[in-house]
Design an enzyme around this catalytic site. Structure first.
Site, PDB file in Angstrom:
ATOM      1  N   ASP A  82       3.123  -4.317   8.049  1.00  0.00           N
ATOM      2  CA  ASP A  82       2.029  -3.495   7.856  1.00  0.00           C
ATOM      3  C   ASP A  82       0.764  -4.512   8.215  1.00  0.00           C
ATOM      4  O   ASP A  82       0.474  -5.319   7.186  1.00  0.00           O
ATOM      5  CB  ASP A  82       1.989  -2.876   6.538  1.00  0.00           C
ATOM      6  CG  ASP A  82       0.733  -2.317   6.248  1.00  0.00           C
ATOM      7  OD1 ASP A  82      -0.381  -2.265   7.087  1.00  0.00           O
ATOM      8  OD2 ASP A  82       0.409  -1.380   4.981  1.00  0.00           O
ATOM      9  N   HIS A 111       0.824  -1.010  -0.074  1.00  0.00           N
ATOM     10  CA  HIS A 111      -0.025  -0.043  -0.025  1.00  0.00           C
ATOM     11  C   HIS A 111       0.815   1.126   0.114  1.00  0.00           C
ATOM     12  O   HIS A 111       2.086   1.270   0.706  1.00  0.00           O
ATOM     13  CB  HIS A 111      -0.731   0.024   1.303  1.00  0.00           C
ATOM     14  CG  HIS A 111      -1.793   0.968   1.307  1.00  0.00           C
ATOM     15  ND1 HIS A 111      -1.465   2.452   1.716  1.00  0.00           N
ATOM     16  CD2 HIS A 111      -3.203   0.894   1.390  1.00  0.00           C
ATOM     17  CE1 HIS A 111      -2.552   2.919   1.763  1.00  0.00           C
ATOM     18  NE2 HIS A 111      -3.750   2.284   1.428  1.00  0.00           N
ATOM     19  N   GLN A 116      -4.335  -5.039   7.044  1.00  0.00           N
ATOM     20  CA  GLN A 116      -5.220  -6.066   6.503  1.00  0.00           C
ATOM     21  C   GLN A 116      -5.506  -7.408   7.075  1.00  0.00           C
ATOM     22  O   GLN A 116      -6.143  -8.126   6.927  1.00  0.00           O
ATOM     23  CB  GLN A 116      -5.246  -6.205   4.748  1.00  0.00           C
ATOM     24  CG  GLN A 116      -5.292  -4.904   4.257  1.00  0.00           C
ATOM     25  CD  GLN A 116      -6.696  -4.525   4.124  1.00  0.00           C
ATOM     26  OE1 GLN A 116      -7.668  -5.167   4.330  1.00  0.00           O
ATOM     27  NE2 GLN A 116      -6.999  -3.064   3.619  1.00  0.00           N
ATOM     28  N   LYS A 158     -10.210  -0.777  10.753  1.00  0.00           N
ATOM     29  CA  LYS A 158     -10.443  -1.925   9.975  1.00  0.00           C
ATOM     30  C   LYS A 158     -10.587  -3.069  11.008  1.00  0.00           C
ATOM     31  O   LYS A 158     -10.445  -4.171  10.394  1.00  0.00           O
ATOM     32  CB  LYS A 158      -9.133  -2.076   8.889  1.00  0.00           C
ATOM     33  CG  LYS A 158      -9.107  -1.047   8.008  1.00  0.00           C
ATOM     34  CD  LYS A 158      -8.113  -1.246   6.979  1.00  0.00           C
ATOM     35  CE  LYS A 158      -7.329  -0.074   6.207  1.00  0.00           C
ATOM     36  NZ  LYS A 158      -7.810   0.208   5.170  1.00  0.00           N
ATOM     37  N   CYS A 170      -4.498   2.320  -3.838  1.00  0.00           N
ATOM     38  CA  CYS A 170      -3.313   2.839  -3.049  1.00  0.00           C
ATOM     39  C   CYS A 170      -2.284   2.127  -3.404  1.00  0.00           C
ATOM     40  O   CYS A 170      -1.518   1.962  -2.382  1.00  0.00           O
ATOM     41  CB  CYS A 170      -3.902   3.246  -1.996  1.00  0.00           C
ATOM     42  SG  CYS A 170      -4.940   4.671  -1.477  1.00  0.00           S
TER      43      CYS A 170
END
Ligand code: PMP
Length: 417
Positions: free
Chosen positions: A211, A134, A214, A237, A374
């Site tokens: 990261d 991302h 998700q 999220k 993104c």
């Protein structure tokens, strides 16, 4: 029909109807149709208990954190630190003091790229990212390398959108200071083998930032088992409010980082010309913190843990397997990516632009994301400007995927091809 081919929910599944009833947003009609929300990689809907926790914050403990000795202020401070403890337990971090609250995942990554990077990355050093990232896990590293005269390298993808591990091994060198990689790709759903990537990074003397934007709401995360040095995510999220993010960093790394933002709440002694800062995590949390979001996040974590993250993961794996099978069988539909993944399918319908697909689906109440997500390097890898992305959450069902498949058939009827 095979298990994956049936639209019935598998056994030992989540109590879906009961669960869906907890989400006020899901009972809406959109364009005269019941909402089918498949844009969960952008943000998820919030359960009633999280909304209640936010409201309760403003009705019962609306005071500034760590700023007063009266009862409301104590409630606020206790609640905020309780939320930090909930995040510690979610990630299996060694200590709550390793959890820094930020304004989001993007801010957490920028904190590392600046606060750690400015001290530890110099001319000739290398940062290794991947072709899956991302922009929030790419641009901060580009900027760091530009500032410090370091070199940014990127691990290429194979045709399925999986990391090319041989290239990874080759690109890891004695000058690699840090590897920055998504746990799960937001554009393709690719589930990266983090423990293996971390092992190899450490063997090369590099740190690894994961990261987790998700991943945290889709599978159990244990930072000790993964071997991550930095782990980041956004509360929104994870069924929690907007405006809050998390950085987990090992204690010795945090204590050797500079604060990005200075001001109230992060100091010990202040004189006219100099100041000394408190220990982490407070050192990185200048200004009034987002208490309502933190209390919402605490509630969301407890709610998710009560559902069971293993069950959540099994549910999402089931939906993904079913979606891949049903959608790939549709004439004219091309799925991008393959192999181990979680929560996301990315697709094209013939040569129809993704935005047109999304607009047609919206008429049937189906919300998907259209665009580059993104993640422009991922789009470039597949030679497409944009894709249609359907992404799942705990409340989605196979029946909703059937509705998506019917919607995509309608797109073909309208646009041909
Ligand atoms: N990384 C990934 C993989 C993401 O999906 C996102 C959000 N789309 C981010 C980082 C950035 O999160 P935020 O915009 O909440 O800071």
């Amino acid at each position: 029909m095979t298990e994956a081919g049936s639209s019935a929910q598998p056994r030992a599944a989540l109590p879906i109807e009961q669960l869906r009833a907890q989400f006020p947003a899901l009972s809406q009609q959109i364009n005269g149709q019941p909402l089918i929300y498949l844009d969960n990689a952008a943000t998820v809907q919030k359960p009633r208990c999280v909304l209640d926790a936010v409201l309760r914050c403003y009705t019962e403990s609306c005071a500034n954190v760590h700023r007063g000795a009266h009862t409301l202020a104590e409630r606020a401070s206790e609640g905020y630190e309780r939320a930090r403890g909930a995040v510690q337990r979610l990630l299996h971090a060694a200590s709550a003091q390793e959890i820094v609250f930020t304004s989001g995942c993007t801010a957490a990554i920028n904190l590392v790229a600046n606060g750690w990077g400015n001290r530890h990355v110099g001319s000739g050093d290398e940062i290794l990212v991947t072709g899956l990232e991302h922009h929030s896990n790419l641009l901060p590293w580009q900027e760091l390398c530009r500032r410090r005269g370091a070199t940014l390298r990127s691990v290429p993808l194979d045709p399925q959108g999986q990391l090319d591990l041989q290239s990874y091994e080759r690109l890891l060198g004695p000058r690699t200071r840090l590897v920055a990689v998504a746990h799960v790709s937001n554009a393709l759903g690719t589930l990266n083998p983090i423990a293996e990537l971390a092992r190899r990074a450490h063997a090369a003397g590099a740190l690894i930032l994961v990261d987790g934007a998700q991943a945290v709401a889709r599978c159990p995360v244990n930072v000790a088992e993964l071997g991550s040095d930095f782990y980041t995510f956004s509360a929104h999220k994870l069924y929690a409010p907007f405006g809050l993010g998390v950085l987990h960093a090992r204690a010795e790394l945090l204590s050797d980082m500079e604060p990005l933002v200075t001001g109230g709440g992060m100091v010990e002694l202040v004189e006219a010309e100099r100041a000394s800062y408190t220990a982490p995590p407070g050192r990185f949390e200048a200004g009034t913190p987002n208490l309502s979001a933190a209390l919402g996040l605490e509630r969301a974590i407890l709610w998710l843990q009560a559902l069971g993250l293993e069950r959540v993961q099994a549910h999402e794996q089931d939906l993904l397997g079913y979606a891949r099978e049903q959608l790939a069988a549709l004439p004219g539909v091309r799925l991008l990516g393959g192999g181990p993944a979680l929560g996301v399918v990315s697709l094209m319908v013939g040569s129809v632009h993704a935005h047109d697909v999304s607009t047609v689906l919206d008429r049937s109440g189906i919300a998907v994301r259209a665009g580059h997500h993104c993640a422009q390097p991922v789009m470039r890898h597949f030679g497409v400007p944009a894709t249609v992305r359907a992404s799942f959450a705990v409340y989605n069902t196979r029946a909703e995927i059937d509705a998506l498949a019917r919607g995509l058939e309608r797109v073909r009827e309208i646009f041909g091809g």
